[in-house]
Write a protein that holds these residues in place. Structure first.
Motif, PDB file in Angstrom:
ATOM      1  N   GLU A  93       2.774   4.634   4.331  1.00 55.54           N
ATOM      2  CA  GLU A  93       1.650   4.613   3.379  1.00 55.54           C
ATOM      3  C   GLU A  93       0.817   5.883   3.495  1.00 55.54           C
ATOM      4  N   ILE A 104       0.592   0.624  -3.904  1.00 49.78           N
ATOM      5  CA  ILE A 104       1.604   1.657  -3.644  1.00 49.78           C
ATOM      6  C   ILE A 104       2.999   1.063  -3.810  1.00 49.78           C
ATOM      7  N   ILE A 137       6.915   0.720   4.793  1.00 48.87           N
ATOM      8  CA  ILE A 137       5.811  -0.234   4.602  1.00 48.87           C
ATOM      9  C   ILE A 137       6.295  -1.667   4.852  1.00 48.87           C
ATOM     10  N   TYR A 196       2.527   8.696   1.719  1.00 48.13           N
ATOM     11  CA  TYR A 196       2.399   8.523   0.266  1.00 48.13           C
ATOM     12  C   TYR A 196       1.044   9.077  -0.204  1.00 48.13           C
ATOM     13  N   THR A 209      -2.073  -0.975  -0.257  1.00 47.14           N
ATOM     14  CA  THR A 209      -0.666  -1.037   0.169  1.00 47.14           C
ATOM     15  C   THR A 209       0.176  -1.670  -0.934  1.00 47.14           C
TER      16      THR A 209
END
Ligand SMILES: [Mn+2]
Length: 324
Positions: free
Chosen positions: A135, A179, A160, A138, A176
Motif C-alpha cells: 500500500e 486501492i 495487501i 502504491y 486500503t
C-alpha cells in the motif's frame, strides 16, 4: 528517543532520479508483502527505464511465486553495480544486513510500514499503521507521478491481501479498500489472484500445520497458546514453511496471544500474534525483535529453546494479566 522524520517526496524523487542502477532488498525470509512490494517496484522502474534488480536472501516460497518479478533474484547479476539500495518491508537493518553489508558506500532508501521501524536509511519513508508496504508503494508512486502498470498493481494487491490476511486485520483502512478497488478497475482479477495465493497449500505444509496444532499448549487460562516446531519435526513433515501456522493458533476460540517457536536456518525464531489491544510488539522489542501491535517476530541468538520459551511465556503472561 526522537523519531527521525520521513524524507519529503521531492527528496525521494531526486534520489530516484539520480539513481540509474537500483537494487531492491526484501527482508530475509521474504513474505508476500516483501516480495510483492519489491516486484511492484521492479515493474514501476522498468517502465521508467531504470536498471533495477531485487536481491532476496533465499528462493521465494512456492506460495508467493505469483508475486515474483523476472528481475527478482537470489544472486546479483554480474557487473551490476547499484547506486541506490531500496529496502522494502524491513523493520530494522538486521532484516537485510546480509546483503547491505556488501554495499557499504551505497545510499539506502528505507520503505516500510512497521511501527517499530528504526529508520536506518539515508532516506526513510515509513508509515507505521499502514496495511502493508505494498500500500505504501502504491501511494508513494502516485505521489511521485510514477505510472503503476496492471502488472505492478497485481503485485501490490497480492502484498495487501497477504499482509491484511484478506482484509481481516485492523490495519485495513477505507483507503486500503479503495486501492484494492482501483486495482480491480485496472483489470486485475482478485479471485484469480486469491486462487493463486491461497488455493495451493502443499500436503507438506498442511502436515506441518497439523503437527503444530496437535502439539500446541495453552497458558494463562487458555488466553494464550504456543507451539514448537524444531528442525526434526520440519524434516518429518517435509517442509520448513511455517507460514500461516501462528495465525491458525491465534484463530482458536478464546485465544488472545499465539506464539510459534521454530528453527529457521540455524537460528531460533519466534512469531507472535495477538488480537485487539494486546500489543505483542512490546514483547518483541524487549527481546530485540520487531513488528506490529498484533504481529511481531524475534530471532534469537540463544539456541536454548526451553530457556527462550520460559522467558517469552513470562512476558506474554504479564502482558495478558496487565490487559485484564
Ligand atoms: Mn509487511
Amino acid at each position: 528517543m526522537k523519531m527521525k522524520k520521513n524524507n519529503t517526496f521531492s527528496e525521494i524523487r531526486i534520489a530516484l532520479q539520480e539513481a540509474d542502477n537500483i537494487l531492491i532488498l526484501p527482508h530475509i525470509k521474504a513474505d508476500g508483502d516483501a516480495a510483492g512490494s519489491a516486484s511492484a517496484l521492479l515493474e514501476i522502474f522498468r517502465k521508467r527505464e531504470k536498471k533495477a534488480y531485487a536481491l532476496a536472501a533465499e528462493t521465494p516460497l512456492p506460495s508467493i511465486r505469483t508475486l515474483v518479478h523476472e528481475r527478482y533474484r537470489t544472486e546479483i547479476p554480474e557487473g551490476f553495480r547499484p547506486d541506490l539500495l531500496i529496502t522494502v518491508d524491513c523493520a530494522d537493518i538486521d532484516r537485510c544486513i546480509d546483503r547491505v553489508k556488501n554495499f557499504p558506500d551505497v545510499k539506502i532508501l528505507n520503505l516500510d510500514h512497521h511501527g517499530t521501524n528504526t529508520r536506518f536509511g539515508d532516506l526513510d519513508y515509513v508509515i507505521g499503521n499502514l496495511s502493508s508496504t505494498g500500500e505504501l508503494i502504491y501511494s508513494l508512486s502516485e505521489a511521485l507521478g510514477y505510472k503503476i502498470t496492471k502488472k505492478a498493481a497485481r503485485y501490490i494487491l497480492g502484498a495487501i491481501l497477504l499482509d491484511t490476511n484478506r482484509f481481516y486485520y485492523s490495519s485495513t483502512s477505507s483507503r486500503t479498500l479503495e486501492i484494492a478497488a482501483e486495482i480491480i478497475d485496472r483489470g486485475v482479477s482478485m479471485s484469480e489472484l486469491c486462487e493463486d495465493l491461497f488455493g495451493n497449500n502443499s500436503k507438506e505444509k498442511m502436515k506441518l500445520l497439523a503437527r503444530a496444532i496437535d502439539s500446541s499448549t495453552f497458558f494463562c487460562s487458555n488466553r494464550g497458546v504456543y507451539s514448537w516446531l524444531p528442525r526434526k519435526v520440519q524434516l518429518e513433515a517435509g517442509t520448513d514453511n511455517t507460514d500461516d501456522i501462528v495465525e491458525a493458533l491465534r484463530d482458536m476460540e478464546g485465544v488472545e496471544v499465539a506464539l510459534l517457536l521454530y528453527d529457521y536456518k540455524g537460528s531460533l525464531r519466534a512469531s507472535l500474534r495477538s488480537v485487539g489491544d494486546v500489543d505483542v510488539s512490546k514483547v518483541a522489542l524487549a527481546f530485540g525483535g520487531g513488528g506490529h501491535k498484533n504481529a511481531s517476530g524475534i530471532t534469537f541468538t540463544d539456541h536454548d529453546y526451553e530457556k527462550v520459551l520460559r522467558k517469552l511465556l513470562r512476558e506474554l503472561e504479564a502482558l495478558l494479566v496487565r490487559k485484564s
